[in-house]
Scaffold this active site. Sequence first.
Site, PDB file in Angstrom:
ATOM      1  CG  MET A 256      -2.176   1.112   1.245  1.00  0.00           C
ATOM      2  SD  MET A 256      -3.788   0.519   1.623  1.00  0.00           S
ATOM      3  CE  MET A 256      -3.633   0.450   3.275  1.00  0.00           C
ATOM      4  CB  CYS A 257       0.583   4.379  -1.422  1.00  0.00           C
ATOM      5  SG  CYS A 257       0.112   3.954  -3.071  1.00  0.00           S
ATOM      6  CD  GLN A 258       3.877   4.065   5.036  1.00  0.00           C
ATOM      7  OE1 GLN A 258       4.289   5.232   5.551  1.00  0.00           O
ATOM      8  NE2 GLN A 258       3.987   2.994   5.356  1.00  0.00           N
TER       9      GLN A 258
END
Lengths: 280, 280
Positions: A1-3
């Site tokens: 997942m991105c942050q």
Amino acid sequence: MCQLLGMNCNVPTDICFSFSGFRKRGGETDVHRDGWGIGFFEGKGSRVFLDPEPSAHSVLAELVRSYPIRSLNVIAHIRKATEGDVRLENTHPFLRELWGRHWLFAHNGHLPDFRPPLKGIMTPVGNTDSEWLFCWILEKLRCQFGTRTPSRNDLFSALRKLTLTFAEHGISNFLLSNGDVLVAHCSTHLSYIVRQAPFGEAHLADEDMSVDFRELTKPADRVAVITSLPLTDNEAWVDMRPGSLWMFCDGNIYDQCDTIPSPYKTMADLATATAEGSRF
Amino acid sequence: MCQLLGMNCNVPTDICFSFSGFRKRGGETDVHRDGWGIGFFEGKGSRVFLDPEPSAHSVLAELVRSYPIRSLNVIAHIRKATEGDVRLENTHPFLRELWGRHWLFAHNGHLPDFRPPLKGIMTPVGNTDSEWLFCWILEKLRCQFGTRTPSRNDLFSALRKLTLTFAEHGISNFLLSNGDVLVAHCSTHLSYIVRQAPFGEAHLADEDMSVDFRELTKPADRVAVITSLPLTDNEAWVDMRPGSLWMFCDGNIYDQCDTIPSPYKTMADLATATAEGSRF
């Protein structure tokens, strides 16, 4: 997942300290290697630095880390691609103009079946679900308010209604700013801290680096930092509840409300559901 | 007066050499101290570096000079403010999205009485005549072609008609690109060169620096460079005639046509006319 990383302040503040730790997660302390970006508002203007390279090893990220740009609103993003290739046009934050202001948007999550039709007021340049979502949000705001800029309260209320439309379709943590306010949606996880007097010392979680804010601030300064995972290991970060929308202004919470939490706790849950066809 | 630099290529090329000389004019070899900017197209994506500081002494300009970003279309600008404060939002090139592509625009000149009404499709963020002109051009294109992207020929023809509307109102040298083509309008002065095989050596006019393109190129490479004043002192730059519009594609001239030359040869002439109220 991105942050995600966001900052909203009552005086122009640089993000060098927070970005030092955050950038490490792009290929060093974490796996978000598929590009990064950061956008700064300075007055009504904005500048956006984008790079499809991992932030931990990027020449541009090193410049951003060491070159203090003082800003009231900042949005940064490190990417782990789920939809859309690793290309510059798919790198967050995305930028558009509406009502004579720049708008920046970064998204952490995935909305696999949410592709509502667009009218051509805003059109995605890349092929991510994130940019599509951003274009759809701005189109809807434009259609609701016409050429008239809404008040903060009207904007927040409109954003809540729009978020309710897509929150159940996947994972939709996002940060949005027009340079005046910063809006954060917690779909699965997002934390914030409001730093204000009395200031203390902070130590980064991703690298052995500390800063004593007493030496850098004035008593009236106030800074809200919003991030996917707390950036420091000795401060009291507040977990936002899944299914909540927040507006920050002048370094503080301006408003908040409930939306709908994501039906999926993690991207892995979402991927499993998508593969099984249980909801899509 | 501001200065423009554009590059259009048939293979992704960096602009480090040309930008080395160009940036010196922003406070060292010339007086364009009021900010600078450069925008690169990479695929459909673009990145824009903006700085209200003089380019000759800017940390960001040093990064751009030394960090090779390979691009098919580049637009750069160094600013000497005539209208609009020295602020980030008034720094060229300006960026907007239309038809799912980014558009970059930089202007050298002044159109003191040209403020046609805008419909709210594109709205200026800053207060320059240049950004207003850009918004007006894109609005007109959007109204003419709707949500359908025009062909290069139709785009060029539409841009010619629009340019005829404002060319007499002042000085309107500009560069415009959507990442596919680069359009240049010569209102008073603009020069270009097409570098192609057989390649030779070039020496900068603004600093004692040479490059031998034979060592850096392949036989099929072709690069068009467009600038306000020639960047090198040993190559055959072509002066564009005042009142001419050019479209560059794949490093070469795609099309050109007449517009109307500016009634003013210099910004000083324009300032005198404005003060006398002879035309305004």
